[in-house]
Structure formats: C-alpha cells, structure tokens
Design a protein around this motif. Structure first.
Motif, PDB file in Angstrom:
ATOM      1  N   CYS A   8      -9.636   8.440   9.429  1.00  0.00           N
ATOM      2  CA  CYS A   8     -10.643   7.435   9.464  1.00  0.00           C
ATOM      3  C   CYS A   8     -10.780   6.661  10.880  1.00  0.00           C
ATOM      4  N   ASP A  15       0.828  -1.091   0.068  1.00  0.00           N
ATOM      5  CA  ASP A  15       0.121   0.161  -0.079  1.00  0.00           C
ATOM      6  C   ASP A  15       0.803   1.048  -0.146  1.00  0.00           C
ATOM      7  N   HIS A  59      -5.799  11.538  -4.256  1.00  0.00           N
ATOM      8  CA  HIS A  59      -6.007  12.614  -3.316  1.00  0.00           C
ATOM      9  C   HIS A  59      -4.993  12.772  -2.202  1.00  0.00           C
TER      10      HIS A  59
HETATM   11  C1  LIG Z   1      -1.806   4.003   4.135  1.00  0.00           C
HETATM   12  C2  LIG Z   1      -3.234   4.307   3.558  1.00  0.00           C
HETATM   13  N1  LIG Z   1      -3.794   3.489   2.868  1.00  0.00           N
HETATM   14  C3  LIG Z   1      -5.033   3.637   2.291  1.00  0.00           C
HETATM   15  C4  LIG Z   1      -5.662   4.856   2.857  1.00  0.00           C
HETATM   16  C5  LIG Z   1      -7.202   4.831   2.308  1.00  0.00           C
HETATM   17  O1  LIG Z   1      -6.909   5.895   1.133  1.00  0.00           O
HETATM   18  P1  LIG Z   1      -8.595   6.109   0.352  1.00  0.00           P
HETATM   19  O2  LIG Z   1      -8.455   7.111  -0.541  1.00  0.00           O
HETATM   20  O3  LIG Z   1      -9.695   6.704   1.502  1.00  0.00           O
HETATM   21  O4  LIG Z   1      -9.039   4.717  -0.133  1.00  0.00           O
HETATM   22  C6  LIG Z   1      -5.079   5.779   3.370  1.00  0.00           C
HETATM   23  C7  LIG Z   1      -5.632   7.037   4.014  1.00  0.00           C
HETATM   24  N2  LIG Z   1      -5.374   7.486   5.227  1.00  0.00           N
HETATM   25  C8  LIG Z   1      -6.083   8.798   5.704  1.00  0.00           C
HETATM   26  C9  LIG Z   1      -7.604   8.592   5.831  1.00  0.00           C
HETATM   27  S1  LIG Z   1      -7.918   7.456   6.780  1.00  0.00           S
HETATM   28  C10 LIG Z   1      -5.324   9.318   6.974  1.00  0.00           C
HETATM   29  O5  LIG Z   1      -5.733  10.177   7.437  1.00  0.00           O
HETATM   30  O6  LIG Z   1      -4.128   8.591   7.159  1.00  0.00           O
HETATM   31  C11 LIG Z   1      -3.872   5.570   3.788  1.00  0.00           C
HETATM   32  O7  LIG Z   1      -2.970   6.578   4.510  1.00  0.00           O
END
Ligand SMILES: Cc1ncc(COP(=O)(O)O)c(CN[C@@H](CS)C(=O)O)c1O
Length: 400
Positions: free
Chosen positions: A327, A179, A204
């Motif tokens: 989150c 990831d 984003h």
């Molecule tokens: C390592 C990692 N992996 C997946 C996600 C999810 O990204 P999405 O675009 O929401 O699917 C995040 C998003 N972390 C944000 C929102 S929880 C934070 O405040 O840390 C991330 O940091």
C-alpha cells in the motif's frame, strides 16, 4: 519466463481447497442468508461451520464475537472509531496508544482522530523495529481509551510482545487491540493465552479470498458498529454477508492452522536459505533478529540501490517482491519502517521485502538466490551513491 511470487505479505494465492469450498456459493447456493425461503436457509449450515473454523483457529470462546467484514482495514477502523464514539466522545477518555510502524489502517485512523482532538501516542521502535511492553506501561494514563499494537509487522516480520502488552493493559483496565494480519497462519494465535480485547485479520493473507476479513471482540468489550443498516451480524456490521468469502475464510483458517508446523519448519528453512544468500552480499543487511520474526519474511537494506529500482529489475527477471508494504509501494517517500528503526536517509529508500508462503518451492528460492546478487551488482555499477565498503547499512545485523 517462469514467474516467482515472493510478496505473500501483500496478498496470497487462494488455496485450491479454499476455492473448491467457495465455488458452490457462487453458482448453486447463492441465497441471501437473511432470506426466509430455502435459498437463504440452505447456506446457513455452511456459514455456521465457517464461523466454527474461525473460532477454533484463534481459540475464541463461544461467549466472544467474531464479526465478518471486508478486510482488516475495515476491522481496524471499526475498533478505533468505535472506541472514539464509546469511550472518548461518550466517555471521559481522550488518549490512544499505538506504534510508529503500524499499518496505515491504524496510523491513518489515529491521525484522523487527532483532527477531532484525540491525543495519540505513537511509540517509537528500537533498531529491530519493535517496542518493549514497558513502553506501553509507561505511556498509559487514566485518560487512555485504547492500546493498538500489531502482532507482527508486515514489512520486517518482527513479532511484538503482544502477550505482555495484553496483560499490562488488562492490569490497568485499558482495552487492547492487535492487528493480527501478519500473524494468522504464520504464528500460533490463541486469544485465551493472549487476552486481547479486539483482534483483526484478512483472509487474503492466509490463502483465502480478498474482500473478507474478521474482527474478534472479547465478551464484554464495547463495540460501536462502523457500518449501520440491516440486521446482519447481530447489528455489529450491516451489509449482506459475503457467504462464499466467509466459507473460504473458514476453510483457509483451518488450513492455515493445520499447516503451521510446515510454516515454522520448511518455510522457515527456505526463508533462512534465501536470507543467508542475501546477507552474504557486501553492504547488505537484514533487519531484525530471526528469532523475533515471522518465519516467512525478510526485509533487507541494500546500500547504494534504490528499492524501486531493485524491485523493477527483479520484476523484469520474473521475481515479484516489494520495497515494503504494497500500500506504500507507489510512494517515493522513505520507507517509514526503515526510517523508524534508524536507517539513514539513503538506506531508508533501499529496502526490499521478500515474503514466502507454504506454496514457495526450493527451486524458486534457488532461482532468486541466483538472480538477486546479479541484480544488485548491475544496479550498483550504475549507482551514483555506492562505493564498495560503504559501511554497515544499519545497526542491526542478521542473527541465527
Ligand atoms: C499488518 C497489516 N494490517 C492491515 C493490512 C491491510 O489489509 P487489507 O486486507 O488490505 O485491509 C495489511 C496489509 N498489508 C499489505 C498491503 S499494504 C502489505 O503489503 O504489507 C497488513 O499487513
């Protein structure tokens, strides 16, 4: 009141150049790329250019796939559920290895599979919040279907030894997913140097739009789609492509890579300037050695002050930070990362995360440096648990 955004690991501002690149695909070139008429065909050259920007951004080869989806959560689910269907339900494997500090998009998907009988190893992290590649080597069995370890942690910024882990998996014939959400735009990400089988990202997080992400799939790696339907993305992800989002993500990737030197110099300098001021406050410690962290992130434990109280008071001063990942921000549970690194239960509720970007200015940092100590002092004055000199927050002290 001037507002200062210091929560870029949660999401980022869309770069104005990205917005300009996207605008035509909302109001003029809005065709469905799958349509045979000119409205559909006219968007294809821009899509192809965006895909090329993504391939170049992570140095993927033409034989590899990059599937455009909605976000990294979808990408992480696609990889892990796909391996379940391909190698576990449809094969002789039954084991997945990950870590205790992955984003919930990985850990919750693994917990779901445990209900279906899959064995999952959640590797513990050390006091800095990372694992050693030997931890993965020692956990692999002949039933292991997938290893999933993040490139960099969203709360601490700590960088994981993904290159060593990728080779360890390659040597044992085990598929490896990383990831890379918090690495793109902050670190060099080169899938030729780091032989991952799958890599996920979200636009984003690097000044692209919300609602679009990417899943890199190495040539030959098995892939079972999560979403079935029309013939989009070669059948790997059904659903009409978010053309504007793809164009924006491609431009954002190009700009992110082009600004990497700035991230690793000026953003790093501003982060360290802020971190030095935070670390100078009594009974405040920063998690993880700087040399092992992304250049924009600081996670600090502030003894005697609840994280939620801290970010609400900062918010009242116009400063946007978080207690950890966005989150989990509604949760009043202890920060799982702070708990995983061994912080005691009081401290596990005291984390505050600041995450900068290339749009963060020196004036903004100077303002946070002026305000933060006052907020800490005010909240400690009314704290029922804080006595000055309460001892180190956790075993890790800031390093240069
Ligand atoms: C390592 C990692 N992996 C997946 C996600 C999810 O990204 P999405 O675009 O929401 O699917 C995040 C998003 N972390 C944000 C929102 S929880 C934070 O405040 O840390 C991330 O940091």
């Amino acid at each position: 009141m001037q507002r200062i955004y210091m929560d870029n690991n949660a999401t980022t501002i869309v770069d104005p150049e990205v917005f300009l690149a996207m605008e035509p695909f909302f109001v003029r070139m809005y065709g469905n790329p799958n349509s045979l008429h000119s409205f559909g065909s006219e968007v294809k050259p821009s899509m192809a250019m965006a895909m090329e920007q993504l391939y170049q951004g992570i140095n993927a080869s033409d034989d590899d796939d990059i599937v455009v989806n909605s976000c990294a959560t979808e990408g992480n689910n696609t990889v892990i559920m796909g391996i379940y269907f391909h190698s576990i339900l449809g094969g002789d494997k039954n084991h997945i290895i990950t870590t205790q500090v992955e984003h919930p998009a990985v850990t919750e998907t693994c917990r779901f599979l445990e209900k279906l009988g899959v064995e999952v190893t959640y590797l513990p992290v050390n006091e800095e919040g990372v694992i050693h590649s030997d931890d993965v080597k020692n956990a692999i069995t002949d039933r292991t279907a997938l290893v999933s370890v993040m490139w960099a942690n969203n709360e601490t910024g700590m960088i994981f030894p993904v290159k060593q882990i990728a080779y360890a998996c390659k040597n044992r014939g085990v598929l490896f997913h990383t990831d890379a959400v918090q690495a793109i735009g902050k670190l060099p990400v080169n899938v030729q140097e780091v032989p991952v089988d799958y890599l996920t990202f979200s636009a984003h997080k690097f000044h692209g739009p919300k609602g679009v992400g990417g899943l890199f799939i190495r040539e030959g790696a098995p892939m079972v789609p999560l979403l079935h339907g029309g013939e989009h993305m070669g059948g790997l992800r059904s659903g009409t492509i978010n053309v504007a989002g793809l164009v924006g993500m491609g431009k954002a990737m190009e700009l992110a890579v082009g600004n990497l030197d700035y991230e690793l110099s000026e953003v790093l300098r501003l982060r360290n300037k802020l971190e030095d001021a935070i670390a100078a406050i009594p009974d405040v410690l920063v998690v993880g050695k700087r040399i092992h962290r992304t250049p924009n992130t600081t996670l600090a434990s502030v003894r005697g002050v609840e994280g939620e109280a801290l970010i609400w008071d900062l918010n009242r001063q116009g400063i946007a930070a978080s207690t950890g990942s966005a989150c989990a921000s509604e949760s009043l549970e202890a920060n799982p990362v702070m708990a995983a690194i061994g912080a005691d239960k009081d401290l596990a509720h005291t984390g505050v995360r600041f995450s900068l970007s290339r749009f963060t200015t020196e004036e903004e940092i100077d303002h946070v440096i002026e305000i933060f100590p006052r907020v800490v002092e005010r909240l400690r004055d009314i704290s029922s648990t804080y006595a000055a000199g309460g001892g180190p927050a956790c075993s890790v002290s800031p390093e240069q």
